[in-house]
Structures are given as structure tokens and as C-alpha cells.
Design an enzyme around this catalytic site. Sequence first.
Site, short mmCIF file in Angstrom:
data_model
loop_
_atom_site.label_atom_id
_atom_site.label_comp_id
_atom_site.label_asym_id
_atom_site.label_seq_id
_atom_site.Cartn_x
_atom_site.Cartn_y
_atom_site.Cartn_z
N GLY A 1 24.30 18.13 -27.56
CA GLY A 1 23.93 18.46 -28.95
C GLY A 1 24.50 17.35 -29.92
CB SER A 2 24.13 13.67 -30.43
OG SER A 2 22.94 13.32 -30.08
CG ASN A 3 19.26 14.77 -32.31
OD1 ASN A 3 18.97 14.20 -33.33
ND2 ASN A 3 18.86 14.29 -31.08
CG LEU B 1 6.30 22.72 -21.75
CD1 LEU B 1 6.48 21.22 -22.37
CD2 LEU B 1 5.11 22.03 -20.49
CB VAL B 2 8.61 25.95 -26.38
CG1 VAL B 2 8.15 27.12 -27.31
CG2 VAL B 2 10.09 25.83 -26.30
CG MET C 1 16.78 19.00 -21.23
SD MET C 1 16.06 17.80 -22.17
CE MET C 1 15.48 16.62 -20.86
CD GLU D 1 17.00 10.98 -30.73
OE1 GLU D 1 17.77 11.74 -30.60
OE2 GLU D 1 16.52 10.36 -29.79
CG HIS E 1 9.88 12.54 -27.24
ND1 HIS E 1 10.24 13.12 -25.97
CD2 HIS E 1 9.21 11.62 -26.76
CE1 HIS E 1 9.71 12.35 -24.82
NE2 HIS E 1 9.19 11.63 -25.60
N GLY F 1 1.86 21.75 -25.38
CA GLY F 1 1.84 20.81 -24.66
C GLY F 1 3.26 19.98 -24.31
#
Length: 195
Positions: free
Chosen positions: A15-17, A97-98, A95, A179, A114, A148
Site C-alpha cells: 500500500g505505498s501508493n 482484473l476489474v 492484482m 508513482e 501502473h 482490459g
Amino acid sequence: MSRLPKLGILGSGSGSNCQSIHDAIRSGALKAEIAVVMSDNPDAYILERARSWGVPAEVIDCAGFKTKFPEESQEAVAARLKEYGVDCVCLAGFMRLVKSPLLQAFPSRIVNIHPSLLPAFPGLHAWEQAVHAGAEESGCTVHYVDGGMDTGPILGQARVPVLPGDTPESLHARIQVEEHRLYPAMIARVLETLE
């Protein structure tokens, strides 16, 4: 909006972002509040971070799947995010895919960061891909999420040179610095479009 916009953050790891978003809010650079942090990994440090800030931290039940994000799970996540009044969903090292259940619930309101200059090196371990491919530069991309793998419309990018002798780890560390600067700034831009 008369109130502060609410963010829902989804992550799978440290969770660094998420931390950089929290720090930007505390400094006043990002006018928002984190309403909830959710993770598909019950042991993820991102949940500990949220709890230490007094932010609700919830585990996403993915029905035992290691990588798949089942529709029922996405529907449950969408419902919880709505209950928290979330305006914008931020993926921070999430991690899975939504797909449509979540995308339909939050159209053009889900963003991701990303660690590459998309469309180059989508998917996992992008910094390793960049080093192994002999790329001269890498960086990070903030983009809207579509169905995607790292394919949605790009909001912003930051460039990082790939230096002689770089390892995947040394490159990743420099990308993360960018980031943590870029993501809160791009979230602020998204929130302006929601007003």
C-alpha cells in the site's frame, strides 16, 4: 461537491501508493478523504495502514480464487463502496482484473497506477519486463480502468531512465518515487471532473 469527495482504495500488497494518497490529503495537496480501504489479501499491509489512520479496512472475499475476481465478489465490493459513499475508486497495487460489475457501478470513476509507460509492458512485474527488454526508459502511468489489462485511457505519465547496471529492484524503487508524486495529482484531476 459541497463535501470532500470520498475515495475507495483497493490494494493487494503493502500500500505505498495508498500511503502517498493519504499523505497528499494530510498535506492539503489532495482535497478528498479515504472512505474505505479494501484488499483481496487479508494479510496485506495496506489494511494495517488504513487501520492506523482510523480508516475502515475490509477484506474482499474472492471465493477462494487465487487470481480471478468473481462477479459476485465485484458486486459485493461495488455495494460496499456505494454504502461508504465513494465517488472515485483508486486501485493501488490491486492484482485482480476489474470487470463489468464494478465498472458499471463506477463508470469512468475507477483509476489505476501502473509501473510502466503504457502501452509498453502491461501486466505483472513491468519493471522486470523493462530491464529484460533493454528499454532505455520506463516510468509509470495513471489511467482509467476499462475491462482490459492496463488498457484504459491514460490520464498522465512520469518518465524514469533505465540506467546502465539497473536491476529490476533499483528501477522499481525509482519508478515508485514518481508513482507517489503522480498518482495523487492525477486523482485530484479526476475529482475535478466529478464536480
